[in-house]
Enzyme design. Structure first.
Site, short mmCIF file in Angstrom:
data_model
loop_
_atom_site.label_atom_id
_atom_site.label_comp_id
_atom_site.label_asym_id
_atom_site.label_seq_id
_atom_site.Cartn_x
_atom_site.Cartn_y
_atom_site.Cartn_z
N HIS A 80 42.17 45.62 50.13
CA HIS A 80 43.30 46.50 50.51
C HIS A 80 43.04 47.19 51.84
O HIS A 80 43.40 48.36 52.04
CB HIS A 80 43.58 47.55 49.42
CG HIS A 80 44.03 46.99 48.11
ND1 HIS A 80 45.35 46.83 47.78
CD2 HIS A 80 43.32 46.54 47.04
CE1 HIS A 80 45.44 46.32 46.56
NE2 HIS A 80 44.22 46.12 46.09
N ASN A 153 49.77 47.76 41.79
CA ASN A 153 50.06 46.58 42.61
C ASN A 153 51.53 46.18 42.41
O ASN A 153 52.18 46.66 41.50
CB ASN A 153 49.18 45.39 42.18
CG ASN A 153 47.78 45.46 42.78
OD1 ASN A 153 47.52 46.21 43.71
ND2 ASN A 153 46.89 44.65 42.25
N HIS A 344 41.85 56.59 43.23
CA HIS A 344 40.91 56.22 42.17
C HIS A 344 41.67 56.11 40.85
O HIS A 344 42.34 57.08 40.44
CB HIS A 344 39.83 57.31 42.09
CG HIS A 344 38.84 57.10 40.97
ND1 HIS A 344 38.61 55.86 40.40
CD2 HIS A 344 38.02 57.96 40.33
CE1 HIS A 344 37.69 56.00 39.45
NE2 HIS A 344 37.34 57.26 39.38
N TYR A 367 35.97 52.88 42.18
CA TYR A 367 36.73 53.54 43.26
C TYR A 367 35.96 54.68 43.91
O TYR A 367 35.93 54.80 45.13
CB TYR A 367 38.11 54.00 42.75
CG TYR A 367 39.05 52.83 42.55
CD1 TYR A 367 38.87 51.95 41.49
CD2 TYR A 367 40.08 52.58 43.43
CE1 TYR A 367 39.71 50.86 41.30
CE2 TYR A 367 40.93 51.49 43.25
CZ TYR A 367 40.73 50.64 42.19
OH TYR A 367 41.56 49.55 42.01
FE1 HDE Z 1 41.43 47.91 43.08
N1 HDE Z 1 39.98 48.54 44.36
N2 HDE Z 1 39.99 47.10 41.90
N3 HDE Z 1 42.83 47.11 41.89
N4 HDE Z 1 42.82 48.64 44.27
C1 HDE Z 1 40.18 49.17 45.53
O1 HDE Z 1 38.99 51.05 46.28
C2 HDE Z 1 38.69 47.38 41.97
C3 HDE Z 1 42.64 46.37 40.76
C4 HDE Z 1 44.17 48.66 44.02
O2 HDE Z 1 45.53 52.16 49.11
C5 HDE Z 1 38.92 49.66 46.16
O3 HDE Z 1 39.35 52.62 47.84
C6 HDE Z 1 38.00 46.76 40.88
C7 HDE Z 1 43.84 46.26 40.00
C8 HDE Z 1 44.86 49.26 45.13
O4 HDE Z 1 43.49 52.91 49.22
C9 HDE Z 1 37.84 49.28 45.13
C10 HDE Z 1 38.96 46.06 40.19
C11 HDE Z 1 44.78 46.95 40.71
C12 HDE Z 1 43.88 49.60 46.04
C13 HDE Z 1 38.65 48.59 44.07
C14 HDE Z 1 40.21 46.31 40.83
C15 HDE Z 1 44.14 47.46 41.88
C16 HDE Z 1 42.62 49.20 45.48
C17 HDE Z 1 38.70 49.19 47.57
C18 HDE Z 1 38.78 45.17 38.98
C19 HDE Z 1 46.27 47.11 40.37
C20 HDE Z 1 44.07 50.23 47.40
C21 HDE Z 1 38.97 50.38 48.46
C22 HDE Z 1 38.14 45.73 37.95
C23 HDE Z 1 46.48 47.98 39.27
C24 HDE Z 1 44.08 51.72 47.33
C25 HDE Z 1 39.14 51.47 47.54
C26 HDE Z 1 44.40 52.32 48.66
C27 HDE Z 1 41.39 49.40 46.10
C28 HDE Z 1 38.09 48.13 42.96
C29 HDE Z 1 41.42 45.71 40.38
C30 HDE Z 1 44.86 48.21 42.86
C31 HDE Z 1 36.71 48.43 45.64
C32 HDE Z 1 36.52 46.83 40.62
C33 HDE Z 1 44.02 45.56 38.65
C34 HDE Z 1 46.36 49.47 45.27
O5 HDE Z 1 37.22 50.40 44.61
#
Ligand code: HDE
Length: 712
Positions: A80, A153, A344, A367
């Protein structure tokens, strides 16, 4: 916190109000200073030993300016990375006390401030907006109970079922590590290698290859919390919930050809669209919805409600619409707001709790962990965009970039020197109490058997698509898997998706040059979920953009009448011509050209109108770009309107099937597949009404789907 203070934080629309937030500085009418506040006398010449001599170490202004510049970047998000944010507010429609004690979901008169960041997942921070990808839709609610983040998402499910596989899917999806190719694309070997070896991805890949992954605008996307959460009321009763955002403008997409061309011609297409809409006062609005399942019904569905590769069909579990979010203010500064925003999935407030969804459980760790590196340390909650409007009191101290100056000697609990303050709040005082769920089990690295089915909902999704949507999915497979080099992976893709639908697999095979499945497969699921097809979304003309093609000699009366009618329907119109400047009508009126062929393209508009005027027609016919404008609008299934000689230009541009056969001698509107024309009319109102209706339909897919077959 009182209502007034909360509403204050929302009403920052004008300059005066913005002064409430002392960290917003606009620097007008000031003198240049160093970061120490010393006034600077010259910032264009470094201090040298002689006019042509070396720069001196003692030039503290040079050193400070350069050092700050050298350190301007922070690591981009690991996923992202490319995003764009806006401020707004949220209001609940009616008290939700029956279901949740969350205070921001009780009083319809309270406006809870929000900051939203939309994003793509795979590309780097500088990649294009319109690539095929999942879009992030992260919302921070600054509630009186503390910050609540709904990190969502635009697709309701996910690639994998267990968070421990997140590094694997992201590594496979991101550019390949040896050469960092391709940027922001799923069309490569490692991703499809992962897919065929991890079949839980089947359902998500269907969504990713659908039109959902190439949205027309951030304003026209749904948002889904994906994971299963809980609502808890003040009696401690819990329900499983899934969260939804529903855009009032409906869910609309680009075509793949548009998306690719826009990536080159206007890589900022989505962020510009959001920025301009808010600047024009066309505030994007999203209704907030929840699906709820009683705890006792946890096991009554034919899928596991904790499995994040499954959605809850709206036809089975209705979405209750409970409030609305309005985005009404652009950020002042991209870096300090969009880039420093730290969301987060674990930032919840009393009344919202977690489930044991194994993907969510892992997100709860990830997060905060990622912010520690990206925002350098544990004090990122003090950065203005992340700072709660609720008071923050605890015994945490120090760390990089601590802003708060904590007074006094006591930084521990329990203490008597400060009366044990800050002291924990009871449940009644709204202290967060985790839902008292009974959990027992043996330590085991295993996924529940109830997660084993990987295909049934993929078939459900496929069944729910219109014919045009199905064709787009097949074409997407042809592009994405067509770019895979390894023939064995390609063949396995066909075999894997044969489990979803035999015809789909056959069509994929035809386009990517491998064998069709020996026996047509499928899951036997015949049900569909109409709510997931964009064909059934809200369709409207509001905020759409129309290109008006005209040149010197255009018919001014026609153009003015069309522009007035479009404006009346909330549609924007741009005059497009060969050169910027003014064009002159047949009767000598002047009109400003908003965009030239060089600075625009049909891909940037939702519809096209070609004005009449003999000389204008003759001029338009000289330019290939004008012809391309029409052909592209036609191929991309957009509404096209033309009056008098404008119709002749459509014929010239080979928009064949409609125009040629028409007996257009009398003043009568003709509409065919979104092409609306009229000749010899004294009044264009019948034409404009039809044209606006055609615009509101957004696309006229019949143009690409006249045979109704899924031909390969
Ligand atoms: Fe994320 N995700 N994600 N994700 N995600 C991040 O956090 C993660 C997942 C989503 O505009 C990271 O700050 C794991 C689903 C958005 O700043 C990180 C898993 C959904 C955003 C991270 C998921 C999301 C992130 C990277 C699987 C939809 C952007 C930068 C277990 C519900 C937020 C950050 C923004 C961002 C981890 C799966 C949505 C690495 C481990 C499912 C919208 O922490």
């Amino acid at each position: 916190m009182d209502k007034e203070r909360q509403n204050e934080a929302v009403n920052l629309e004008n300059e005066k109000d913005q002064q409430l937030e002392s960290f917003r500085v606009d620097h007008t009418n000031t003198k240049l200073t160093t970061n120490q506040g010393v006034r600077v006398s010259d910032t264009d010449n470094s201090l040298k030993a002689g006019e042509r001599g070396p720069t001196l170490m003692e030039d503290f202004h040079f050193r400070e300016k350069m050092t700050h510049f050298d350190h301007e970047r922070i690591p981009e998000r690991v996923v992202h990375a490319r995003g764009f944010g806006a401020h707004g507010y949220f209001q609940v429609y009616e008290p939700m006390a029956e279901f949740t004690k969350a205070n921001f979901l009780q009083d319809p008169s309270v406006k809870t401030p929000v900051f939203v960041r939309f994003s793509t997942v795979v590309g780097s921070r500088g990649s294009a907006d319109t690539v095929r990808d999942v879009r992030g839709f992260a919302t921070k609610f600054y509630t009186e109970d503390g910050n609540y983040d709904l990190v969502a998402n635009n697709i309701p499910i996910f690639f994998i079922q267990d968070a421990i596989k997140f590094p694997d899917i992201v590594h496979a999806l991101k550019p390949e590590p040896h050469n960092e190719i391709p940027q922001a694309s799923a069309a490569h070997d490692t991703l499809w290698d992962f897919v065929v070896n991890n079949t839980e991805t089947a359902h998500m890949m269907m969504w990713l290859l659908s039109d959902r992954a190439i949205p027309r605008s951030f304003r026209m996307m749904e948002g889904f919390g994906v994971n299963t959460f809980r609502f808890v009321n003040d009696q401690g009763k819990a329900r499983f919930v899934k969260f939804h955002w529903k855009p009032l403008l409906g869910v609309h997409s680009l075509t793949w050809d548009e998306a690719q061309k826009l990536a080159g011609k206007d890589p900022d297409f989505h962020r510009k669209d959001l920025w301009e809409a808010i600047n024009m006062g066309e505030y994007p609005e999203f209704e907030f919805g929840v699906q709820m399942i009683e705890e006792k019904d946890e096991f009554t569905f034919d899928f596991d409600i904790l499995d994040p590769t499954k959605f809850w069909p709206e036809e089975v579990i209705p979405v209750k619409i409970i409030g609305k979010m309005t985005l009404n203010r652009n950020q002042d500064n991209f870096f300090t707001e969009t880039e420093q925003a730290a969301f987060h999935a674990g930032h919840v407030v009393p009344g919202i709790d977690f489930s044991n969804d194994p993907l969510l459980q892992g997100r709860l760790f990830s997060y905060t962990d990622t912010q520690l590196l990206r925002l350098s340390g544990p004090n990122f909650h003090e950065i203005p965009i992340n700072k709660p409007i609720a008071p923050v009191n605890n015994n945490q101290r120090d760390g990089f970039h601590r802003m708060t100056i904590d007074r006094g000697s006591v930084s521990y609990s329990r203490n008597s020197l400060r009366g044990n303050s800050p002291e924990p709040a009871s449940d009644k005082e709204n202290g967060y109490v985790h839902y008292n769920e009974k959990v027992e089990g043996q330590k085991i690295r295993k996924r529940s058997d109830s997660f084993n089915d990987h295909y049934q909902q993929a078939t459900l999704f496929w069944n729910s698509m219109s014919n045009a949507e199905k064709k787009h999915i097949i074409k997407a497979f042809h592009f994405e898997v067509g770019n895979v080099k390894d023939i064995a992976i390609k063949q396995r893709v066909v075999e894997m998706f044969n489990n979803v639908d035999g015809e789909l697999a056959k069509q994929i095979a035809i386009g990517i040059g491998v064998n069709p499945p020996e026996t047509p497969g499928g899951t036997g699921v015949t049900a569909s979920s109409p709510a997931v097809s964009q064909e059934n979304t809200f369709k409207g003309a509001l905020t759409r953009k129309v290109a008006i093609l005209a040149d010197n000699g255009f018919n001014a009366n026609e153009v003015m009448e069309v522009i007035t009618a479009l404006k009346g329907a909330g549609i924007h119109a741009d005059i497009i011509s060969k050169n910027l400047g003014m064009i002159t009508s047949a009767d000598g009126q002047q009109l400003e050209v908003n965009k030239s062929y060089a600075t625009s393209g049909a891909i940037m508009y939702d519809a096209l109108y070609v004005a009449g005027g003999e000389q204008s027609l003759a001029n338009l016919m000289m330019y290939k770009e004008a012809k391309d404008f029409v052909s592209e609008a036609f191929v991309h299934a957009k509404a096209i309107g033309a009056t008098n000689e404008g119709i002749d230009f459509l014929t010239f541009a080979e928009v064949k099937n409609v125009i040629i056969a028409r007996p257009e001698t009398q003043a009568q509107v003709f509409t065919d597949m979104g092409i609306v024309t009229i000749r010899n009319a004294t009044d264009l109102s019948a034409f404009t009404e039809e044209f606006i209706h055609a615009i509101s339909q957004h696309r006229h897919w019949l143009r690409e789907d006249q045979d109704g077959k899924l031909t390969g």
